[in-house]
Design a protein around this motif. Structure first.
Motif, PDB file in Angstrom:
ATOM      1  N   LEU A  46       0.833  -1.206   0.000  1.00 41.70           N
ATOM      2  CA  LEU A  46       0.000   0.000   0.000  1.00 41.70           C
ATOM      3  C   LEU A  46       0.866   1.255   0.000  1.00 41.70           C
ATOM      4  O   LEU A  46       2.050   1.213   0.340  1.00 41.70           O
ATOM      5  N   GLN A  47       0.254   2.344  -0.394  1.00 38.86           N
ATOM      6  CA  GLN A  47       0.916   3.648  -0.384  1.00 38.86           C
ATOM      7  C   GLN A  47       0.083   4.602   0.455  1.00 38.86           C
ATOM      8  O   GLN A  47      -1.108   4.796   0.205  1.00 38.86           O
ATOM      9  N   LEU A  48       0.726   5.183   1.468  1.00 36.17           N
ATOM     10  CA  LEU A  48       0.081   6.119   2.375  1.00 36.17           C
ATOM     11  C   LEU A  48       0.504   7.531   1.999  1.00 36.17           C
ATOM     12  O   LEU A  48       1.700   7.836   1.961  1.00 36.17           O
ATOM     13  N   ASN A  49      -0.466   8.396   1.688  1.00 37.07           N
ATOM     14  CA  ASN A  49      -0.179   9.764   1.270  1.00 37.07           C
ATOM     15  C   ASN A  49      -0.578  10.733   2.380  1.00 37.07           C
ATOM     16  O   ASN A  49      -1.725  10.720   2.834  1.00 37.07           O
ATOM     17  N   LEU A  50       0.374  11.553   2.810  1.00 36.28           N
ATOM     18  CA  LEU A  50       0.122  12.454   3.925  1.00 36.28           C
ATOM     19  C   LEU A  50       0.788  13.812   3.710  1.00 36.28           C
ATOM     20  O   LEU A  50       1.641  13.966   2.832  1.00 36.28           O
ATOM     21  N   THR A  51       0.384  14.761   4.527  1.00 36.58           N
ATOM     22  CA  THR A  51       0.965  16.099   4.504  1.00 36.58           C
ATOM     23  C   THR A  51       1.363  16.495   5.918  1.00 36.58           C
ATOM     24  O   THR A  51       0.612  16.249   6.872  1.00 36.58           O
ATOM     25  N   VAL A  52       2.546  17.091   6.045  1.00 34.73           N
ATOM     26  CA  VAL A  52       2.990  17.671   7.307  1.00 34.73           C
ATOM     27  C   VAL A  52       2.973  19.183   7.119  1.00 34.73           C
ATOM     28  O   VAL A  52       3.638  19.713   6.231  1.00 34.73           O
ATOM     29  N   SER A  53       2.190  19.894   7.937  1.00 38.74           N
ATOM     30  CA  SER A  53       1.985  21.323   7.716  1.00 38.74           C
ATOM     31  C   SER A  53       1.883  22.062   9.041  1.00 38.74           C
ATOM     32  O   SER A  53       1.369  21.538  10.028  1.00 38.74           O
ATOM     33  N   ASP A  54       2.382  23.315   9.045  1.00 37.06           N
ATOM     34  CA  ASP A  54       2.255  24.149  10.235  1.00 37.06           C
ATOM     35  C   ASP A  54       2.297  25.612   9.834  1.00 37.06           C
ATOM     36  O   ASP A  54       2.881  25.981   8.797  1.00 37.06           O
ATOM     37  N   THR A  55       1.671  26.456  10.645  1.00 37.71           N
ATOM     38  CA  THR A  55       1.648  27.901  10.427  1.00 37.71           C
ATOM     39  C   THR A  55       2.280  28.598  11.625  1.00 37.71           C
ATOM     40  O   THR A  55       1.892  28.341  12.772  1.00 37.71           O
ATOM     41  N   GLN A  56       3.249  29.474  11.350  1.00 39.65           N
ATOM     42  CA  GLN A  56       3.963  30.219  12.380  1.00 39.65           C
ATOM     43  C   GLN A  56       4.126  31.673  11.916  1.00 39.65           C
ATOM     44  O   GLN A  56       3.871  31.990  10.749  1.00 39.65           O
ATOM     45  N   PRO A  57       4.553  32.570  12.807  1.00 40.38           N
ATOM     46  CA  PRO A  57       4.724  33.981  12.409  1.00 40.38           C
ATOM     47  C   PRO A  57       5.685  34.175  11.239  1.00 40.38           C
ATOM     48  O   PRO A  57       5.531  35.120  10.458  1.00 40.38           O
ATOM     49  N   THR A  58       6.680  33.286  11.112  1.00 40.21           N
ATOM     50  CA  THR A  58       7.625  33.393  10.003  1.00 40.21           C
ATOM     51  C   THR A  58       7.754  32.045   9.310  1.00 40.21           C
ATOM     52  O   THR A  58       7.482  30.991   9.903  1.00 40.21           O
ATOM     53  N   ALA A  59       8.172  32.091   8.044  1.00 40.72           N
ATOM     54  CA  ALA A  59       8.373  30.859   7.286  1.00 40.72           C
ATOM     55  C   ALA A  59       9.477  30.013   7.917  1.00 40.72           C
ATOM     56  O   ALA A  59       9.409  28.778   7.927  1.00 40.72           O
ATOM     57  N   LYS A  60      10.504  30.684   8.453  1.00 41.34           N
ATOM     58  CA  LYS A  60      11.608  29.968   9.089  1.00 41.34           C
ATOM     59  C   LYS A  60      11.117  29.157  10.284  1.00 41.34           C
ATOM     60  O   LYS A  60      11.486  27.983  10.455  1.00 41.34           O
ATOM     61  N   ALA A  61      10.281  29.751  11.116  1.00 37.95           N
ATOM     62  CA  ALA A  61       9.756  29.059  12.287  1.00 37.95           C
ATOM     63  C   ALA A  61       8.829  27.909  11.884  1.00 37.95           C
ATOM     64  O   ALA A  61       8.862  26.824  12.477  1.00 37.95           O
ATOM     65  N   ALA A  62       8.009  28.144  10.851  1.00 39.08           N
ATOM     66  CA  ALA A  62       7.100  27.096  10.386  1.00 39.08           C
ATOM     67  C   ALA A  62       7.876  25.917   9.818  1.00 39.08           C
ATOM     68  O   ALA A  62       7.556  24.754  10.078  1.00 39.08           O
TER      69      ALA A  62
END
Length: 237
Positions: A46-62
């Motif tokens: 099987l193939q598992l498709n996922l996303t890891v995502s986060d929102t922070q004040p800056t792109a560097k922190a995210a």
């Protein structure tokens, strides 16, 4: 009885039309049928498709938060025997995030920060590790599983088996229909593939509320159906 000019012309046209129709030739005697075929088999991997995502004040922190979560995903994958060649985590993107306020006639947009996302595809060949993989991945709130694809090592061979069954079904159907009307089947005049069944995909979003102290529920994988359909034209004798 007298015919006026218009009526005579119409009668002549109708007679000419019918006299111009050729008799039904033997080559035009045929039957069209559609055959169906189905093969069932357990998936090989099987193939598992996922996303890891986060929102922070800056792109560097995210990105730092996402990188940490990705490292955790890789650690889990390695522990469960997923090889590096079976991991695709090369796709990353970022975008600004805004919050809109339309209350009381307002039309306000407020900047909330930067979102960084990475898409990951994990190919799991040891199906017995499926439950453990999903359970451990979802302990991280930044991980969102989109779907699971159940796949076969040689899907083409299964599709050929299904097509053979479809063609056999078409022949038997045509033979029975012809026999019922005192006819016999002749040669095949045309074969047309009508398409195969799509591979099902299973949504996993309902698992996102899994708790770390609960045992992983079994992921029950059943046989999958491979379907084929064929249209065949047979000569009638």
């Amino acid at each position: 009885m007298k015919l006026n000019t218009a009526s005579a012309a119409l009668l002549f046209s109708v007679c000419a039309l019918f006299s111009a129709q050729p008799a039904l030739a033997d080559d035009d005697r045929y039957i069209d049928v559609t055959g169906q075929g189905e093969v069932e088999a357990y998936p090989d991997y099987l193939q598992l498709n996922l996303t890891v995502s986060d929102t922070q004040p800056t792109a560097k922190a995210a990105k730092a938060k996402v990188d940490s979560a990705i490292n955790n995903v890789l650690t889990i994958s390695k522990k469960l025997g997923i090889k590096e060649d079976d991991i695709d985590a090369a796709h990353i993107s970022n975008q600004p995030v805004y919050e809109y306020d339309y209350s009381a006639g307002r039309n306000k947009r407020e900047y909330k920060g930067e979102q960084v996302s990475r898409n990951v595809s994990l190919t799991l060949r040891d199906m017995e590790q499926y439950s453990a993989l999903v359970h451990e991945l979802l302990q991280n709130s930044l991980v969102k599983i989109h779907n699971t694809e159940l796949l076969f090592n040689d899907r083409a061979a299964l599709e050929q088996q299904a097509m053979t069954l479809a063609l056999t079904n078409a022949r038997n159907k045509a033979r029975n229909m012809a026999k019922a009307l005192d006819n016999k089947l002749g040669k095949v005049l045309r074969i047309e593939e009508r398409g195969n069944g799509a591979q099902p995909m299973y949504e996993m979003r309902a698992m996102s509320m899994a708790k770390s102290d609960s045992a992983p529920a079994p992921m029950l994988i059943q046989k999958q159906s491979i379907n084929a359909s064929a249209g065949v034209r047979f000569e009638l004798k």
